[in-house]
Design a protein around this motif. Structure first.
Motif, PDB file in Angstrom:
ATOM      1  N   TRP B 122       0.858  -1.200   0.000  1.00 40.69           N
ATOM      2  CA  TRP B 122       0.000   0.000   0.000  1.00 40.69           C
ATOM      3  C   TRP B 122       0.886   1.239   0.000  1.00 40.69           C
ATOM      4  O   TRP B 122       1.731   1.402   0.882  1.00 40.69           O
ATOM      5  CB  TRP B 122      -0.898   0.012   1.249  1.00 40.69           C
ATOM      6  N   ALA B 139      -6.207   3.321  -6.848  1.00 39.72           N
ATOM      7  CA  ALA B 139      -5.908   1.885  -6.963  1.00 39.72           C
ATOM      8  C   ALA B 139      -4.521   1.626  -7.538  1.00 39.72           C
ATOM      9  O   ALA B 139      -3.958   0.557  -7.327  1.00 39.72           O
ATOM     10  CB  ALA B 139      -6.962   1.196  -7.828  1.00 39.72           C
ATOM     11  N   SER B 140      -3.957   2.606  -8.231  1.00 36.48           N
ATOM     12  CA  SER B 140      -2.617   2.373  -8.794  1.00 36.48           C
ATOM     13  C   SER B 140      -1.563   2.288  -7.695  1.00 36.48           C
ATOM     14  O   SER B 140      -0.431   1.862  -7.931  1.00 36.48           O
ATOM     15  CB  SER B 140      -2.252   3.485  -9.781  1.00 36.48           C
ATOM     16  N   VAL B 142      -1.934   0.415  -5.005  1.00 31.90           N
ATOM     17  CA  VAL B 142      -2.116  -0.858  -4.294  1.00 31.90           C
ATOM     18  C   VAL B 142      -1.515  -1.989  -5.131  1.00 31.90           C
ATOM     19  O   VAL B 142      -1.857  -2.133  -6.301  1.00 31.90           O
ATOM     20  CB  VAL B 142      -3.610  -1.151  -4.032  1.00 31.90           C
TER      21      VAL B 142
END
Lengths: 408, 282
Positions: B122, B139-140, B142
């Motif tokens: 993360w 989201a990029s 994660v």
């Protein structure tokens, strides 16, 4: 004395509705701070809830390898949150969800035994076997063990954990409840059978009073069937709500939650529920049933039952996803005034549809505040809900028979 | 970089799991100005320390909360989640000490590697929390860890946020050595140049000569002291008094535990420069 109502607060994440985190009275940043959990724990205790319950998963959301961007995640480890909440309260119980498939009896007995001690006897264990296919890879497995294996293993793990707690209790320091209260949420016949043998409280969905009566009767008969006293198990169906000073206001409040929904969020939510990424499909085209059945990691028969009828009708992905997100299946959602909600709860209790409810606030902390301020005082005035805790352990709050200590 | 004189202690008393006793021990630790409190130690771990540090988070103000984690009775996926949560609840005061406790050789090291890979899955700036646009996260930022060690295979991503500290402060104990070369703190019986950590703390008793400790600190051989407590309420004030002069002359920095103690995230251990940032909501 009239039948008393039990109440649990199911406080996972930021509320029942996927849109809940966007509500003006939601605090999505709060789920990463102790201040928020202190506030919420004390509010639950002010509302004289039996317990705070957290569900759990052992995988991050990410259907088809795509992490969703509009869903409130990740949530923090529930046993940690609950133990910290115990440190700022004196009475409310704390029910943590722990998997029997991905913990050894030694691991979970030590964790729960310690939690039981440091909370002064307020711990509960929601026993789950884990079902999501993405969990396997986090524990070095290629795929999930089959359901039958998971349930027979669960029974062994519970037995072994109980032996370990008895040994911890004898060795001291003493465990106030002897062991955590055992909670279960199985719905399938195998799950119900396991609950009948094990559970002292059962969490379940019941969309209607009839469904509640059927479930509770079925469980009571199964519990008697295995030689246990059915009065030793509390049946606690889920209940969400949107309240207002008048019915019209409640409906307007509900509409406000609905209006926050976007198609993008709905499709992410559907993707997670079906275990396949639908975000690359045209939302205005027909629900891509064939692609879903090909890609899903869930049993295709179960998914087929969910999507095939809509596919035959030619429903669009957009409409299906919005309807799926905004009309939660399974749980009872009450929309109305606090007086009406209290009456509904009493009606369910008197009809034998439940022993109480697992409240799932629609957003947090606003939804819990509304319930504690609005509904709890009415239930208390009607003599159907406690005004003080009877003791300090979760077992005493639930009115369960005392744990019987046995010699080694 | 900040160079404070660090005070550390361990409690292995089973009564640390009893709330009334735990409350008095934690108050005494804060009162003594302790920087690190280890919950359990090698040879004395009569509780699950990860649970106790959770309880301690809101019951303490300043002390670093270090959970002793046995490689033989824990899984990195669970450990990564538990300690991430404790770090948020304690405002960036979390540490961990992984001990083999009977596990096969290499298990403890594997646990450290697996948990670090999950925390690093993360990014520091993953969270957006924008109610207006409906975007909760980026989201990029994660990543699946796909960690494969000799004992643990963990796909990830973990369903827990990167901790505020980035990674909890990792403590090594030479009483239960593990082959980690980039830990934050090493507890050592004698000063050594090769302790495997950014800073070494000398194990002391109340009979230790303060002048000797002061000389080692002045020479840069140690960064403070660690004591295993058998009677915490009696010993904590004495420990604080014994080293009061060193502590007063060498204060810590401001901020979270890493900033206060001068412990940067190990570059070898992390592909991220910082801990998690939580956006403020207007």
């Amino acid at each position: 004395m009239s039948k008393q109502i039990h109440l649990w607060a199911f406080l996972q994440g930021i509320g029942f509705y996927p849109t809940g985190w966007m509500h003006e009275r939601a605090r999505p940043e709060g789920v990463f701070s102790m201040d928020y959990y202190s506030y919420v724990a004390r509010l639950a205790e002010k509302g004289r809830f039996d317990a705070i319950v957290f569900g759990d998963q052992l995988q991050s959301r990410g259907a088809g390898g795509r992490t969703p961007e509009r869903m409130a995640m990740p949530t923090l480890d529930p046993m940690t949150l609950l133990t910290a909440m115990a440190a700022v309260t004196d009475h409310v119980g704390l029910v943590a969800t722990i998997s029997t498939t991905f913990n050894t009896p030694e691991m979970l007995a030590e964790r729960f035994g310690t939690m039981e001690r440091i909370t002064g006897g307020r711990a509960g264990w929601n026993i789950v076997t884990s079902v999501h296919p993405d969990t396997a890879g986090n524990f070095g497995l290629d795929e999930m063990p089959p359901k039958e294996t998971r349930y027979s293993n669960a029974a062994d793990v519970v037995d072994k954990a109980c032996e370990l707690w008895a040994a911890m209790d004898r060795a001291g320091p003493h465990l106030n409840q002897g062991r955590p209260v055992l909670v279960q949420a199985g719905q399938s016949p195998a799950g119900r059978e396991f609950a009948a043998r094990t559970a002292e409280a059962i969490f379940c969905p019941a969309p209607s009073i009839e469904a509640g009566i059927d479930f509770r009767n079925d469980m009571r008969s199964r519990i008697s069937g295995v030689g246990r006293n059915p009065d030793g198990t509390r049946v606690m169906p889920g209940l969400s709500c949107v309240l207002g000073g008048t019915e019209a206001e409640a409906r307007a409040n509900h509409k406000a939650i609905m209006d926050m929904a976007s198609v993008e969020l709905a499709i992410e939510y559907l993707s997670e529920s079906l275990c396949c990424d639908l975000t690359s499909f045209d939302p205005n085209a027909k629900l891509p049933v064939e692609a879903i059945l090909e890609k899903t990691l869930l049993p295709t028969a179960d998914v087929g039952r969910m999507v095939t009828p809509a596919g035959e009708k030619g429903t669009s992905l957009r409409d299906f996803a919005m309807n799926f997100m905004l009309n939660p299946r399974g749980h009872n959602v009450f929309i109305g005034t606090p007086e009406q909600m209290a009456d509904m709860m009493i009606e369910w209790r008197d009809a034998g549809a439940c022993d109480g409810f697992t409240l799932q606030p629609s957003y947090m902390p606003g939804g819990l505040e509304d319930f504690v301020e609005g509904v709890i005082p009415i239930l208390q005035q009607k003599g159907r809900y406690r005004t003080e805790y009877p003791g300090t352990t979760l077992r005493s709050t639930l009115g369960l028979p005392a744990y019987e200590r046995t010699e080694a | 970089m900040t160079r404070p004189f660090i005070l550390s202690a361990a409690i292995a008393d089973p009564e640390l799991a009893v709330p009334e006793t735990a409350a008095t021990y934690l108050a005494a630790a804060d009162e003594a100005g302790l920087d690190l409190l280890l919950f359990g130690e090698a040879g004395g771990r009569p509780f699950d320390a990860q649970v106790l540090v959770a309880w301690a988070a809101p019951r303490s103000q300043r002390v670093g909360l270090v959970a002793t984690v046995p490689a033989s009775n824990a899984h990195p996926f669970h450990v990564a989640r538990a300690l991430s949560a404790v770090d948020f609840l304690s405002g960036g005061r979390t540490g961990w000490s992984v001990i083999p406790e009977g596990a096969a050789e290499g298990t403890a090291e594997d646990m450290v590697g697996a948990a670090r890979s999950l925390w690093d899955g993360w990014g520091s700036d993953t969270l957006i929390l924008d109610k207006a646009s409906g975007r909760y996260l980026d989201a990029s930022k994660v990543k699946a860890s796909n960690y494969e060690g000799p004992f643990f295979k963990v796909t990830g991503p973990v369903n827990a946020m990167r901790p505020l500290l980035g990674q909890p402060v990792l403590v090594l104990d030479d009483a239960a050595p593990i082959a980690i070369k980039d830990a934050d703190i090493a507890l050592v019986s004698e000063a050594t140049a090769d302790a495997g950590a950014t800073k070494s703390l000398l194990k002391v008793t109340l009979d230790t000569k303060v002048e000797d400790v002061a000389a080692l600190f002045a020479d840069g051989k140690i960064e403070g002291v660690h004591m295993s407590l058998s009677d915490p309420l009696a010993e904590l004030p004495k420990l604080a008094a014994l080293f009061a002069e060193q502590v007063a002359a060498n204060p810590g920095g401001e901020g979270d535990l890493r900033a206060r103690l001068g412990l940067p995230l190990a570059s070898t251990a992390s592909n991220q420069p910082d801990g998690a940032k939580i956006p403020e909501i207007a």
